[in-house]
Design a protein around this motif. Sequence first.
Motif, PDB file in Angstrom:
ATOM      1  N   THR A 138       5.270   4.641  23.323  1.00  0.00           N
ATOM      2  CA  THR A 138       5.839   3.845  24.434  1.00  0.00           C
ATOM      3  C   THR A 138       7.820   4.356  24.851  1.00  0.00           C
ATOM      4  O   THR A 138       7.716   4.182  25.519  1.00  0.00           O
ATOM      5  N   LEU A 139       7.534   5.177  23.719  1.00  0.00           N
ATOM      6  CA  LEU A 139       9.025   6.494  23.855  1.00  0.00           C
ATOM      7  C   LEU A 139      10.172   5.583  23.365  1.00  0.00           C
ATOM      8  O   LEU A 139      11.089   5.765  23.076  1.00  0.00           O
ATOM      9  N   ARG A 140       9.691   3.990  22.548  1.00  0.00           N
ATOM     10  CA  ARG A 140      10.720   3.035  22.371  1.00  0.00           C
ATOM     11  C   ARG A 140      11.103   3.593  21.004  1.00  0.00           C
ATOM     12  O   ARG A 140      10.142   4.178  20.369  1.00  0.00           O
ATOM     13  N   PRO A 141      12.176   3.875  19.614  1.00  0.00           N
ATOM     14  CA  PRO A 141      12.071   4.060  18.410  1.00  0.00           C
ATOM     15  C   PRO A 141      11.882   2.799  17.660  1.00  0.00           C
ATOM     16  O   PRO A 141      11.386   1.710  18.592  1.00  0.00           O
ATOM     17  N   PHE A 142      11.653   2.635  16.558  1.00  0.00           N
ATOM     18  CA  PHE A 142      10.531   2.164  15.710  1.00  0.00           C
ATOM     19  C   PHE A 142      11.621   2.277  14.126  1.00  0.00           C
ATOM     20  O   PHE A 142      12.090   3.082  13.668  1.00  0.00           O
ATOM     21  N   ASP A 143      11.565   1.220  13.591  1.00  0.00           N
ATOM     22  CA  ASP A 143      12.770   1.121  12.186  1.00  0.00           C
ATOM     23  C   ASP A 143      11.610  -0.034  11.184  1.00  0.00           C
ATOM     24  O   ASP A 143      11.227  -1.247  11.899  1.00  0.00           O
ATOM     25  N   ALA A 144      10.671   0.821  10.182  1.00  0.00           N
ATOM     26  CA  ALA A 144       9.512   0.398  10.042  1.00  0.00           C
ATOM     27  C   ALA A 144       9.756  -0.100   8.170  1.00  0.00           C
ATOM     28  O   ALA A 144      10.199   1.225   7.924  1.00  0.00           O
ATOM     29  N   TRP A 145       9.649  -1.243   7.947  1.00  0.00           N
ATOM     30  CA  TRP A 145       9.507  -1.436   6.452  1.00  0.00           C
ATOM     31  C   TRP A 145       8.475  -1.314   5.964  1.00  0.00           C
ATOM     32  O   TRP A 145       7.141  -2.481   6.316  1.00  0.00           O
ATOM     33  N   GLY A 146       8.192  -0.881   4.723  1.00  0.00           N
ATOM     34  CA  GLY A 146       6.483  -2.030   4.019  1.00  0.00           C
ATOM     35  C   GLY A 146       6.933  -2.548   2.702  1.00  0.00           C
ATOM     36  O   GLY A 146       7.686  -3.961   3.196  1.00  0.00           O
ATOM     37  N   GLN A 147       5.251  -3.262   2.347  1.00  0.00           N
ATOM     38  CA  GLN A 147       5.616  -4.938   1.505  1.00  0.00           C
ATOM     39  C   GLN A 147       6.116  -4.516   0.074  1.00  0.00           C
ATOM     40  O   GLN A 147       6.647  -5.797  -0.016  1.00  0.00           O
ATOM     41  N   GLY A 148       6.571  -3.429  -0.182  1.00  0.00           N
ATOM     42  CA  GLY A 148       7.507  -3.020  -1.401  1.00  0.00           C
ATOM     43  C   GLY A 148       6.325  -2.979  -2.303  1.00  0.00           C
ATOM     44  O   GLY A 148       4.814  -3.574  -2.496  1.00  0.00           O
ATOM     45  N   THR A 149       6.352  -2.299  -3.380  1.00  0.00           N
ATOM     46  CA  THR A 149       5.740  -1.943  -4.441  1.00  0.00           C
ATOM     47  C   THR A 149       6.199  -2.391  -6.094  1.00  0.00           C
ATOM     48  O   THR A 149       7.637  -1.482  -6.106  1.00  0.00           O
ATOM     49  N   GLN A 150       6.204  -2.969  -6.963  1.00  0.00           N
ATOM     50  CA  GLN A 150       6.756  -3.473  -8.260  1.00  0.00           C
ATOM     51  C   GLN A 150       6.117  -2.293  -8.992  1.00  0.00           C
ATOM     52  O   GLN A 150       5.204  -1.779  -9.621  1.00  0.00           O
ATOM     53  N   VAL A 151       7.881  -1.746  -9.255  1.00  0.00           N
ATOM     54  CA  VAL A 151       8.091  -0.523 -10.312  1.00  0.00           C
ATOM     55  C   VAL A 151       8.209  -1.292 -11.882  1.00  0.00           C
ATOM     56  O   VAL A 151       9.627  -1.857 -11.986  1.00  0.00           O
ATOM     57  N   THR A 152       7.991  -1.381 -13.208  1.00  0.00           N
ATOM     58  CA  THR A 152       8.209  -1.933 -14.175  1.00  0.00           C
ATOM     59  C   THR A 152       7.913  -1.102 -14.929  1.00  0.00           C
ATOM     60  O   THR A 152       7.342  -0.451 -15.856  1.00  0.00           O
ATOM     61  N   VAL A 153       9.666  -0.904 -15.939  1.00  0.00           N
ATOM     62  CA  VAL A 153       9.663   0.150 -17.317  1.00  0.00           C
ATOM     63  C   VAL A 153      10.414  -1.019 -18.065  1.00  0.00           C
ATOM     64  O   VAL A 153      10.967  -1.468 -18.307  1.00  0.00           O
ATOM     65  N   SER A 154       9.082  -0.294 -19.327  1.00  0.00           N
ATOM     66  CA  SER A 154       9.394  -1.399 -20.235  1.00  0.00           C
ATOM     67  C   SER A 154      10.131  -0.606 -21.770  1.00  0.00           C
ATOM     68  O   SER A 154      10.086   0.806 -21.527  1.00  0.00           O
ATOM     69  N   SER A 155      10.608  -0.609 -22.810  1.00  0.00           N
ATOM     70  CA  SER A 155      11.721   0.055 -23.944  1.00  0.00           C
ATOM     71  C   SER A 155      10.626   0.475 -24.950  1.00  0.00           C
ATOM     72  O   SER A 155       9.514  -0.566 -24.868  1.00  0.00           O
TER      73      SER A 155
END
Length: 120
Positions: free
Chosen positions: A103-120
């Motif tokens: 439609t020639l309109r700009p967009f700014d979209a976001w994802g749902q998020g994904t969890q990253v967990t780093v253990s010691s």
Amino acid sequence: QVQLVESGGGLVQAGGSLRLSCTASGSITRVAGMRWYRRAPGMQRELVAGITSDGRSNYEDSVKDRFTISRDNAKNTVYLQMSSLKPEDTAVYYCNVGGMLTTLRPFDAWGQGTQVTVSS
């Protein structure tokens, strides 16, 4: 409307690697900048890496030389290759994509998020 779908998060030991993907779909004419943000519990969202339409990238200092952002314009997909992961990298990671709709309109979209967990 534009939808972003993320994948690739999970649990990994310190020193390990993980690759995040984010694909945009919808009535898109052009994709411009693509970025990855992250948010740790109790913290504000921070910019991790960004990449322009012509492939120029920049990074937050703490991930520089460990993370690599890239894109596949034919697939409307942005990636974040994460290596030498540290517990401090633990967060929910979000992709963010800007561009222009049919439609020639700009967009700014976001994802749902994904969890990253780093253990010691």
